[in-house]
Design a protein around this motif. Structure first.
Motif, PDB file in Angstrom:
ATOM      1  N   ALA A 150     104.202  -2.339  10.900  1.00  0.00           N
ATOM      2  CA  ALA A 150     104.575  -2.243   9.482  1.00  0.00           C
ATOM      3  C   ALA A 150     105.411  -0.989   9.217  1.00  0.00           C
ATOM      4  O   ALA A 150     106.362  -1.029   8.423  1.00  0.00           O
ATOM      5  CB  ALA A 150     103.323  -2.240   8.604  1.00  0.00           C
ATOM      6  N   GLU A 151     105.070   0.114   9.886  1.00  0.00           N
ATOM      7  CA  GLU A 151     105.852   1.349   9.716  1.00  0.00           C
ATOM      8  C   GLU A 151     107.272   1.188  10.249  1.00  0.00           C
ATOM      9  O   GLU A 151     108.231   1.657   9.633  1.00  0.00           O
ATOM     10  CB  GLU A 151     105.171   2.521  10.426  1.00  0.00           C
ATOM     11  CG  GLU A 151     103.910   3.008   9.740  1.00  0.00           C
ATOM     12  CD  GLU A 151     103.204   4.062  10.571  1.00  0.00           C
ATOM     13  OE1 GLU A 151     103.316   5.254  10.208  1.00  0.00           O
ATOM     14  OE2 GLU A 151     102.565   3.696  11.580  1.00  0.00           O
ATOM     15  N   VAL A 152     107.412   0.508  11.372  1.00  0.00           N
ATOM     16  CA  VAL A 152     108.740   0.273  11.944  1.00  0.00           C
ATOM     17  C   VAL A 152     109.553  -0.612  11.011  1.00  0.00           C
ATOM     18  O   VAL A 152     110.715  -0.321  10.707  1.00  0.00           O
ATOM     19  CB  VAL A 152     108.636  -0.360  13.355  1.00  0.00           C
ATOM     20  CG1 VAL A 152     109.994  -0.845  13.853  1.00  0.00           C
ATOM     21  CG2 VAL A 152     108.037   0.645  14.333  1.00  0.00           C
ATOM     22  N   LEU A 153     108.959  -1.695  10.525  1.00  0.00           N
ATOM     23  CA  LEU A 153     109.665  -2.597   9.611  1.00  0.00           C
ATOM     24  C   LEU A 153     110.064  -1.880   8.322  1.00  0.00           C
ATOM     25  O   LEU A 153     111.191  -2.041   7.836  1.00  0.00           O
ATOM     26  CB  LEU A 153     108.805  -3.821   9.303  1.00  0.00           C
ATOM     27  CG  LEU A 153     108.633  -4.804  10.463  1.00  0.00           C
ATOM     28  CD1 LEU A 153     107.519  -5.795  10.159  1.00  0.00           C
ATOM     29  CD2 LEU A 153     109.943  -5.507  10.767  1.00  0.00           C
ATOM     30  N   ALA A 154     109.171  -1.067   7.781  1.00  0.00           N
ATOM     31  CA  ALA A 154     109.472  -0.326   6.555  1.00  0.00           C
ATOM     32  C   ALA A 154     110.590   0.678   6.794  1.00  0.00           C
ATOM     33  O   ALA A 154     111.467   0.864   5.944  1.00  0.00           O
ATOM     34  CB  ALA A 154     108.210   0.372   6.037  1.00  0.00           C
ATOM     35  N   ALA A 155     110.578   1.308   7.947  1.00  0.00           N
ATOM     36  CA  ALA A 155     111.625   2.293   8.263  1.00  0.00           C
ATOM     37  C   ALA A 155     112.981   1.609   8.385  1.00  0.00           C
ATOM     38  O   ALA A 155     113.982   2.103   7.836  1.00  0.00           O
ATOM     39  CB  ALA A 155     111.275   3.034   9.547  1.00  0.00           C
ATOM     40  N   PHE A 156     113.052   0.482   9.081  1.00  0.00           N
ATOM     41  CA  PHE A 156     114.326  -0.235   9.199  1.00  0.00           C
ATOM     42  C   PHE A 156     114.801  -0.735   7.829  1.00  0.00           C
ATOM     43  O   PHE A 156     115.992  -0.697   7.525  1.00  0.00           O
ATOM     44  CB  PHE A 156     114.230  -1.393  10.192  1.00  0.00           C
ATOM     45  CG  PHE A 156     114.429  -0.991  11.625  1.00  0.00           C
ATOM     46  CD1 PHE A 156     115.545  -0.264  12.018  1.00  0.00           C
ATOM     47  CD2 PHE A 156     113.513  -1.365  12.595  1.00  0.00           C
ATOM     48  CE1 PHE A 156     115.744   0.100  13.352  1.00  0.00           C
ATOM     49  CE2 PHE A 156     113.704  -1.007  13.927  1.00  0.00           C
ATOM     50  CZ  PHE A 156     114.820  -0.273  14.305  1.00  0.00           C
ATOM     51  N   GLU A 157     113.874  -1.170   6.995  1.00  0.00           N
ATOM     52  CA  GLU A 157     114.250  -1.607   5.643  1.00  0.00           C
ATOM     53  C   GLU A 157     114.820  -0.438   4.838  1.00  0.00           C
ATOM     54  O   GLU A 157     115.842  -0.572   4.162  1.00  0.00           O
ATOM     55  CB  GLU A 157     113.054  -2.215   4.919  1.00  0.00           C
ATOM     56  CG  GLU A 157     113.412  -2.789   3.564  1.00  0.00           C
ATOM     57  CD  GLU A 157     112.253  -3.510   2.898  1.00  0.00           C
ATOM     58  OE1 GLU A 157     112.254  -3.557   1.662  1.00  0.00           O
ATOM     59  OE2 GLU A 157     111.365  -4.027   3.605  1.00  0.00           O
ATOM     60  N   ALA A 158     114.183   0.717   4.932  1.00  0.00           N
ATOM     61  CA  ALA A 158     114.672   1.897   4.214  1.00  0.00           C
ATOM     62  C   ALA A 158     116.040   2.333   4.740  1.00  0.00           C
ATOM     63  O   ALA A 158     116.929   2.692   3.954  1.00  0.00           O
ATOM     64  CB  ALA A 158     113.671   3.043   4.334  1.00  0.00           C
ATOM     65  N   LEU A 159     116.234   2.284   6.053  1.00  0.00           N
ATOM     66  CA  LEU A 159     117.534   2.638   6.628  1.00  0.00           C
ATOM     67  C   LEU A 159     118.621   1.685   6.143  1.00  0.00           C
ATOM     68  O   LEU A 159     119.752   2.096   5.884  1.00  0.00           O
ATOM     69  CB  LEU A 159     117.452   2.636   8.154  1.00  0.00           C
ATOM     70  CG  LEU A 159     116.649   3.782   8.764  1.00  0.00           C
ATOM     71  CD1 LEU A 159     116.349   3.510  10.234  1.00  0.00           C
ATOM     72  CD2 LEU A 159     117.388   5.101   8.599  1.00  0.00           C
ATOM     73  N   SER A 160     118.272   0.420   6.001  1.00  0.00           N
ATOM     74  CA  SER A 160     119.222  -0.565   5.482  1.00  0.00           C
ATOM     75  C   SER A 160     119.532  -0.290   4.011  1.00  0.00           C
ATOM     76  O   SER A 160     120.700  -0.301   3.601  1.00  0.00           O
ATOM     77  CB  SER A 160     118.658  -1.974   5.657  1.00  0.00           C
ATOM     78  OG  SER A 160     119.549  -2.930   5.136  1.00  0.00           O
ATOM     79  N   GLU A 161     118.501  -0.022   3.222  1.00  0.00           N
ATOM     80  CA  GLU A 161     118.702   0.269   1.793  1.00  0.00           C
ATOM     81  C   GLU A 161     119.546   1.522   1.597  1.00  0.00           C
ATOM     82  O   GLU A 161     120.325   1.604   0.644  1.00  0.00           O
ATOM     83  CB  GLU A 161     117.353   0.423   1.088  1.00  0.00           C
ATOM     84  CG  GLU A 161     116.613  -0.880   0.917  1.00  0.00           C
ATOM     85  CD  GLU A 161     115.182  -0.711   0.428  1.00  0.00           C
ATOM     86  OE1 GLU A 161     114.731   0.444   0.227  1.00  0.00           O
ATOM     87  OE2 GLU A 161     114.498  -1.744   0.250  1.00  0.00           O
ATOM     88  N   SER A 185     123.649  -1.461   8.910  1.00  0.00           N
ATOM     89  CA  SER A 185     124.098  -2.636   8.163  1.00  0.00           C
ATOM     90  C   SER A 185     123.463  -3.914   8.684  1.00  0.00           C
ATOM     91  O   SER A 185     123.350  -4.889   7.950  1.00  0.00           O
ATOM     92  CB  SER A 185     125.619  -2.755   8.199  1.00  0.00           C
ATOM     93  OG  SER A 185     126.065  -2.844   9.534  1.00  0.00           O
ATOM     94  N   ARG A 186     123.064  -3.913   9.938  1.00  0.00           N
ATOM     95  CA  ARG A 186     122.440  -5.104  10.498  1.00  0.00           C
ATOM     96  C   ARG A 186     121.743  -4.742  11.790  1.00  0.00           C
ATOM     97  O   ARG A 186     122.051  -3.727  12.405  1.00  0.00           O
ATOM     98  CB  ARG A 186     123.463  -6.205  10.746  1.00  0.00           C
ATOM     99  CG  ARG A 186     124.473  -5.868  11.828  1.00  0.00           C
ATOM    100  CD  ARG A 186     125.566  -6.906  11.995  1.00  0.00           C
ATOM    101  NE  ARG A 186     125.210  -8.041  12.788  1.00  0.00           N
ATOM    102  CZ  ARG A 186     125.224  -8.073  14.120  1.00  0.00           C
ATOM    103  NH1 ARG A 186     125.531  -7.009  14.807  1.00  0.00           N
ATOM    104  NH2 ARG A 186     124.910  -9.166  14.770  1.00  0.00           N
ATOM    105  N   ILE A 187     120.809  -5.609  12.177  1.00  0.00           N
ATOM    106  CA  ILE A 187     120.182  -5.519  13.491  1.00  0.00           C
ATOM    107  C   ILE A 187     120.453  -6.852  14.146  1.00  0.00           C
ATOM    108  O   ILE A 187     120.065  -7.903  13.621  1.00  0.00           O
ATOM    109  CB  ILE A 187     118.665  -5.261  13.385  1.00  0.00           C
ATOM    110  CG1 ILE A 187     118.413  -3.904  12.747  1.00  0.00           C
ATOM    111  CG2 ILE A 187     118.011  -5.360  14.762  1.00  0.00           C
ATOM    112  CD1 ILE A 187     116.955  -3.603  12.464  1.00  0.00           C
TER     113      ILE A 187
END
Length: 151
Positions: free
Chosen positions: A36-47, A52-54
């Motif tokens: 969940a921390e990894v997913l939240a971090a990637f979401e924040a980096l995108s926001e 721009s994409r993975i």
């Protein structure tokens, strides 16, 4: 200032992203954090528009049909057209160049017909012509780069 986890994700997973049914869990286990921390971090980096994409960068014409495409975009329209191009999942990157053909991108379709349909759609939506260029020689450019992560 970015949290250490964000910096590590940006630096360490530009390449060699885990290819598994749960890559974010694999990353979490490697880094000692939760999925969940990894997913939240990637979401924040995108926001924050730091990513721009993975997704994969596929070598030209190994899967489907691909083209390097150039466009001549009036400077006041450049950001609008670049944003439009970036919304296509078949585009793995686009960039501005200092030339009359000032917007370039790589487009990949499932086959030649799909590629042509994508080009036609881009032209219709942007109101501008595309110039697909044939690949005469295959060059590998590593798109990853080492980030200076020291504060």
């Amino acid at each position: 200032m970015l949290p250490p986890l964000y910096k590590q994700l940006l630096n360490d997973y530009q390449q060699d992203f885990p290819l598994s049914p749960r890559p974010y869990l694999d990353i979490a286990e490697q880094l000692g954090v939760s999925e969940a921390e990894v997913l939240a971090a990637f979401e924040a980096l995108s926001e924050q528009q730091l990513i721009s994409r993975i997704g994969p960068v596929i070598a030209p014409n190994n899967i489907g049909s691909s083209a390097l495409v150039a466009m001549q975009v009036p400077p006041p329209e450049l950001q609008r057209v670049a944003d439009l191009i970036s919304r296509y999942p078949e585009v793995n990157h686009n960039y501005e160049r200092e030339n009359r053909f000032n917007l370039w991108f790589v487009l990949i379709g499932r086959d030649a017909d799909h590629l042509q349909a994508l080009l036609a759609d881009i032209e219709q939506r942007s109101g501008l012509k595309t110039m697909p260029l044939p690949m005469l020689a295959d060059f590998y450019i590593n798109l990853g780069f080492e980030l200076n992560l020291h504060d």
